[in-house]
Each structure stands twice: as C-alpha cells, then as structure tokens.
Design a protein around this motif. Structure first.
Motif, short mmCIF file in Angstrom:
data_model
loop_
_atom_site.label_atom_id
_atom_site.label_comp_id
_atom_site.label_asym_id
_atom_site.label_seq_id
_atom_site.Cartn_x
_atom_site.Cartn_y
_atom_site.Cartn_z
N PRO A 88 0.88 -1.15 0.06
CA PRO A 88 0.09 0.05 0.17
C PRO A 88 0.85 1.17 -0.14
CG PRO A 88 -0.22 -1.25 2.14
CD PRO A 88 0.65 -1.96 1.26
N VAL A 89 0.36 2.39 -0.90
CA VAL A 89 1.19 3.58 -0.82
C VAL A 89 -0.08 4.42 -0.86
CG1 VAL A 89 2.63 5.09 -2.38
CG2 VAL A 89 3.01 2.72 -2.04
N ASP A 90 0.04 5.44 0.26
CA ASP A 90 -1.29 6.33 0.31
C ASP A 90 -2.48 5.92 0.36
OD1 ASP A 90 0.85 8.62 0.38
OD2 ASP A 90 0.55 8.58 -1.60
N GLY A 91 -2.53 4.51 0.98
CA GLY A 91 -3.94 3.87 0.97
C GLY A 91 -4.36 3.31 -0.28
N HIS A 92 -3.31 2.95 -1.32
CA HIS A 92 -3.86 2.49 -2.28
C HIS A 92 -2.67 1.59 -2.72
CE1 HIS A 92 -7.32 4.89 -3.14
NE2 HIS A 92 -6.43 5.89 -2.83
N PRO A 93 -2.95 0.18 -3.42
CA PRO A 93 -1.68 -0.68 -3.78
C PRO A 93 -0.68 -0.02 -4.80
CG PRO A 93 -3.91 -1.50 -4.74
CD PRO A 93 -4.12 -0.21 -3.69
N ALA A 94 0.40 -0.10 -4.53
CA ALA A 94 1.31 0.27 -5.72
C ALA A 94 1.13 -0.31 -6.94
CB ALA A 94 2.84 0.04 -5.02
N PHE A 95 0.73 -1.20 -6.95
CA PHE A 95 0.23 -1.88 -8.36
C PHE A 95 -0.79 -2.66 -8.30
CE2 PHE A 95 3.28 -4.91 -7.31
CZ PHE A 95 2.84 -6.19 -7.78
N GLU A 96 -1.42 -3.29 -9.28
CA GLU A 96 -2.66 -4.14 -9.17
C GLU A 96 -2.64 -5.12 -10.60
OE1 GLU A 96 -6.07 -2.28 -8.21
OE2 GLU A 96 -6.36 -1.00 -9.66
N HIS A 226 -0.67 5.00 -11.98
CA HIS A 226 -0.83 6.15 -12.91
C HIS A 226 -0.15 7.39 -12.61
CE1 HIS A 226 -4.80 3.93 -13.71
NE2 HIS A 226 -4.77 3.89 -12.23
N ILE A 227 0.65 7.88 -13.54
CA ILE A 227 1.69 8.63 -13.51
C ILE A 227 1.24 9.77 -14.22
CG2 ILE A 227 4.21 9.40 -14.46
CD1 ILE A 227 4.76 6.42 -14.89
N PRO A 228 1.00 11.05 -13.52
CA PRO A 228 0.62 12.12 -14.14
C PRO A 228 1.21 12.59 -15.40
CG PRO A 228 1.11 12.63 -11.51
CD PRO A 228 1.66 11.17 -12.13
N LYS A 229 0.57 12.72 -16.07
CA LYS A 229 0.86 13.07 -17.71
C LYS A 229 1.47 14.24 -17.83
CE LYS A 229 -2.37 10.22 -20.66
NZ LYS A 229 -2.84 9.61 -19.62
N GLY A 230 1.05 15.39 -16.83
CA GLY A 230 2.05 16.37 -16.81
C GLY A 230 3.64 16.26 -16.56
N TYR A 231 3.70 15.55 -15.68
CA TYR A 231 5.45 14.94 -15.44
C TYR A 231 5.84 14.66 -16.85
CZ TYR A 231 4.22 15.04 -10.44
OH TYR A 231 4.03 15.19 -9.20
#
Length: 256
Positions: A88-96, A226-231
């Motif tokens: 978990p990372v920030d309450g969500h799985p790092a991947f699924e 999900h990598i922010p597209k802005g980056y």
C-alpha cells in the motif's frame, strides 16, 4: 438542436471547449510523432499520403468511440484479476493486476510501442542497414505495413484521448468539436514535423526516446500505476528545449 444553441450561448461551454482542445492536442503529440517517424521510412512519394491516411483514421476512430460512449466507459470494468497487489502507498496498492479491457489495450499498446521504438533505434544505429539506398529502400517497410502499424497505435491513443475527454466534460457536441479541431491541427502540423524530424537525426533519437517512455507509461497505467501526464510532458518539453539549444550551438559553430 436546441441544446447545441444553448451550448453556443454558454461561456462555460466555450471555456471547456478551449481546455479540451489544448488537452487533445497535447495527447495527440504522441500519435503525431509516431506517424511522422513511421511515414519517414516510406518512399518520399508515399509519405504525405501515409500521414494523411493515418491522421484521418485517428479522427474516424475518435468519432466512432464518441458515438459509443456508454460502451467505452464500460471498458474500465475489470475482466481479469490475477490477484496480485503491490504494497500500500497512500492507502492504495502500488500496483494491481485487476485488468479491464482498457488496461489490456494499454498493455498491448505499450508493449508494441516499446518494441517498435527499440526496432527504430536499432535501424538508426545500424550503419550497414541505414547506409544503402533511399528512405524506402533502406527501411524495408511497405505502405500497407506502415498503415497497419499506425492503425494499431491510433486505437490505443484514441481510447486514451476519448476517455480523457469524457472525464473533462459530459457534453457530446463539445467533445466532437474539440476532437475535430485537434485532429485538424495535427493534420496541418504533420508534414512540417515530419520534415523537421527527417532533417535532424538527433531529434529522431529524442523522439524515439519519448516513444519508449510513453510505452512504459502505458504499461504502468495498465497495472494501476497512474503517472501524472504533466510530468511526462514536462520531461519531454525540457528534453526538447535542451535539444533546441544543442541544435542552435551546432549551427553557430558551422558559421565560424
């Protein structure tokens, strides 16, 4: 008709249209770079035609997807779950590994993009392969093969583009107008971009590096990362700026 007229009189609708056009153009850069690189491998007399067909097909696919929004939204429902999850990372799985149809399409598109970009890098690095004949002769790429590969990536980029549009506004006329305008701008920019890429070999490698990165981002997105597209686009803009400085420095050295 009445709803369209009410949208024309709504300042908020115009703001949404402008925002969506900018977003669609930005998302279309990936597609445009791929089409430009691939079409440059064809004989000169076929390049413009391939670009127009590829971008025209992108428009048709986007409009077709907009006509089936309810089906498109359903693509986000999980269809396969391998039962694997990251810490978990920030309450969500790092991947699924609960894959929806959209995830599977993005996964396939990402793998294809990485394979294709790697193959193009090898083609540009192989002096024996690149050193004989014209563009079409040295590439070994047929017109039909180029169009087929463009269609494959058009599907991936179109789904990503339309899902973004659906998330930004619920008004179908606004989405249609934004897509048509954005693809029209892509069509105008296609030939100049392709010529620029063809005349600057270092830009080709930079663009292929972008495609590798975008392929990796698509695969990560398929796994729920999900990598922010802005980056992504900030990195592309920074790299492009550095390359512009390098090109200016090379031109200045040639003058002296």
């Amino acid at each position: 008709m009445q709803s369209v007229l009410s949208l024309l009189a709504d300042p908020g609708a115009w703001a949404a249209l402008a925002t969506l056009i900018v977003m669609e153009v930005v998302l279309g850069v990936d597609n445009l770079v791929f089409v430009s690189i691939l079409s440059n491998r064809l004989p000169p007399e076929q390049q413009t035609r391939a670009r127009r067909i590829g971008i025209g097909l992108a428009l048709i696919m986007r409009l077709a997807l907009l006509a089936t929004i309810s089906w498109l939204v359903g693509l986000t429902a999980p269809v396969i779950d391998l039962g694997l999850h990251g810490p978990p990372v920030d309450g969500h799985p790092a991947f699924e590994t609960a894959f929806s149809l959209r995830d599977l399409i993005l996964l396939g598109g990402g793998l294809f993009l990485i394979w294709k970009a790697t193959k193009e890098i090898h083609h540009n690095m192989d002096e024996d392969e690149a050193g004989h004949g014209g563009e079409g002769a040295k590439s070994g790429l047929s017109f039909g093969s180029a169009i087929a590969q463009i269609i494959a990536l058009d599907i991936v980029f179109s789904i990503d583009s339309i899902l973004t549009a659906v998330g930004m506004t619920g008004e179908l006329p606004i989405m249609i107008a934004a897509v048509v305008i954005a693809v029209g701008l892509m069509l105008i920019a296609a030939d100049p971009l392709a010529r620029f890429i063809s005349k600057n070999p270092t830009v080709v490698m930079l663009a292929l590096g972008f495609l590798l990165m975008i392929g990796a981002v698509l695969i990560a997105d398929a796994f729920g990362v999900h990598i922010p597209k802005g980056y992504i686009y900030a990195a592309m803009a920074f790299s492009g700026g550095v390359e512009a400085l390098n090109m200016a420095a090379r031109k200045r050295k040639k003058r002296h």
